[in-house]
Design a protein around this motif. Structure first.
Motif, mmCIF file in Angstrom:
data_model
loop_
_atom_site.group_PDB
_atom_site.id
_atom_site.type_symbol
_atom_site.label_atom_id
_atom_site.label_comp_id
_atom_site.label_asym_id
_atom_site.label_seq_id
_atom_site.Cartn_x
_atom_site.Cartn_y
_atom_site.Cartn_z
ATOM 1 N N THR A 210 11.390 1.126 92.261
ATOM 2 C CA THR A 210 10.108 0.751 92.057
ATOM 3 C C THR A 210 9.781 1.802 90.874
ATOM 4 O O THR A 210 9.928 2.972 90.789
ATOM 5 C CB THR A 210 9.287 0.903 93.194
ATOM 6 O OG1 THR A 210 9.688 0.194 94.321
ATOM 7 C CG2 THR A 210 7.634 0.576 92.855
ATOM 8 N N ASP A 211 9.195 0.968 89.656
ATOM 9 C CA ASP A 211 8.931 1.733 88.691
ATOM 10 C C ASP A 211 7.308 2.703 88.981
ATOM 11 O O ASP A 211 6.450 2.075 89.147
ATOM 12 C CB ASP A 211 8.459 0.759 87.269
ATOM 13 C CG ASP A 211 8.178 1.587 86.097
ATOM 14 O OD1 ASP A 211 7.500 2.426 86.071
ATOM 15 O OD2 ASP A 211 8.582 1.207 84.911
ATOM 16 N N GLU A 212 7.472 3.813 88.871
ATOM 17 C CA GLU A 212 6.398 4.612 89.486
ATOM 18 C C GLU A 212 5.063 4.550 88.600
ATOM 19 O O GLU A 212 4.038 4.501 89.124
ATOM 20 C CB GLU A 212 6.819 6.094 89.272
ATOM 21 C CG GLU A 212 7.626 6.660 90.276
ATOM 22 C CD GLU A 212 8.327 8.208 90.417
ATOM 23 O OE1 GLU A 212 7.746 8.876 89.467
ATOM 24 O OE2 GLU A 212 9.005 8.242 90.972
ATOM 25 N N LYS A 213 5.356 4.253 87.274
ATOM 26 C CA LYS A 213 4.300 3.873 86.456
ATOM 27 C C LYS A 213 3.495 2.647 86.690
ATOM 28 O O LYS A 213 2.169 2.581 86.835
ATOM 29 C CB LYS A 213 4.641 3.972 84.949
ATOM 30 C CG LYS A 213 4.701 5.475 84.400
ATOM 31 C CD LYS A 213 5.255 5.639 82.874
ATOM 32 C CE LYS A 213 6.072 6.390 82.848
ATOM 33 N NZ LYS A 213 7.343 6.426 81.994
ATOM 34 N N GLY B 167 4.432 0.472 89.375
ATOM 35 C CA GLY B 167 4.309 0.233 90.851
ATOM 36 C C GLY B 167 5.167 -1.058 90.950
ATOM 37 O O GLY B 167 5.262 -1.774 91.912
#
Ligand code: ARG
Length: 275
Positions: A66-69, A71
């Motif tokens: 999951t891309d933290e920036k 989501g």
């Protein structure tokens, strides 16, 4: 007497015929009805109409995470499956699934395929069909950067080795034990937990897929170090499909071949791994 000769001749002819037809059998090509026409779209079923539903254990950067920036789900597998779905004229949906139940989830039709950096193995191929291989990987040892005691698999003797349960890293650790390297296997449900165990000192090392280890070192070079060993052989990732869905397998293989041919595969590869 004449009759006897007649019988012998008939028998010889019969044997000759049998021989002929037998030797010709292997040359026979399959009936034309078995080979689909060139452009025929293979028939398959989907869990949700118009949608390719993909099961994946999405905690495995750079393949799925999951891309933290944003989501959003991201990674090599995510891009690859998005592209494959596009080629099939389908939407794509990812179902985040624990590794432990990922094959049962496919078998019970929770999703249409598994794409999760899954290595093609003989055992798994008894339960599911695999696409053509789409990625070459191998196992490596990952250990603490400041721990120089591990330089090869032999040095795992007496060490605590973390693995994600049911992965090829787990199986590799088992094999090392069978070969007499006396290591203790600590099994985790996910790979992030296995890596965390090294950082916390609960484990001395982990055995995981090479590109996942390389990325962990890239992110935290002060924490991790990779040890390669020729003991670990190449393995190949495949997309898993239900055995009763051959049409889907065929469609995916076709799309994969196109993606490899027209440079799209290389683009996705470079995005995640550089050239
Ligand atoms: N390639 C290894 C295997 O097939 C590990 C895959 C783990 N994938 C994941 N998304 N956690 O066993």
């Amino acid at each position: 007497m004449k009759k006897m000769w007649f019988v012998v001749v008939v028998l010889l002819i019969a044997i000759g015929f049998a021989g002929c037809t037998q030797s010709e059998t292997p040359k026979q090509t399959p009936a034309p009805t078995q080979t689909p026409a060139e452009n025929e779209i293979p028939k398959y079923y989907l869990v949700t109409e118009g949608m390719l539903t993909v099961g994946s254990d999405i905690a495995y950067p750079p393949f799925e995470f999951t891309d933290e920036k944003t989501g959003k789900y991201a990674g090599f597998d995510i891009d690859l499956m998005t592209e494959i779905a596009k080629r099939l004229g389908l939407e794509v949906k990812f179902v985040n699934t624990a590794w432990d139940g990922i094959i049962p989830g496919l078998l019970s039709k929770k999703y249409d395929v598994i794409c999760s950096a899954m290595t093609i193995t003989e055992e798994r191929a008894k339960q599911v069909d695999f696409s053509e291989p789409y990625f070459e990987a191998k196992q490596v040892i990952i250990t603490r950067a400041d721990d120089t005691s591990i330089q090869s698999v032999k040095d795992l003797d007496g060490k605590k080795v973390a693995v994600q349960q049911g992965t090829t890293g787990d199986f590799a650790a088992e094999r090392l034990k069978e070969k007499g390297i006396n290591l203790e296997i600590i099994r985790f449900e996910g790979t992030p937990e296995a890596l965390m165990a090294i950082q916390k000192g609960d484990a001395d090392a982990a055995i995981i897929d090479n590109f996942v280890a390389y990325l962990a070192v890239k992110k935290d070079p002060k924490v991790y170090r990779v040890v390669e060993d020729p003991e670990f052989e190449p393995e190949y990732y495949g997309i898993a499909v239900n055995k009763d869905n051959k049409g889907l397998l065929e469609a995916i293989n076709k799309a994969l071949e196109e993606i490899k041919k027209d440079g799209t595969y290389d683009k996705i590869y470079e995005k995640w791994f550089g050239s």
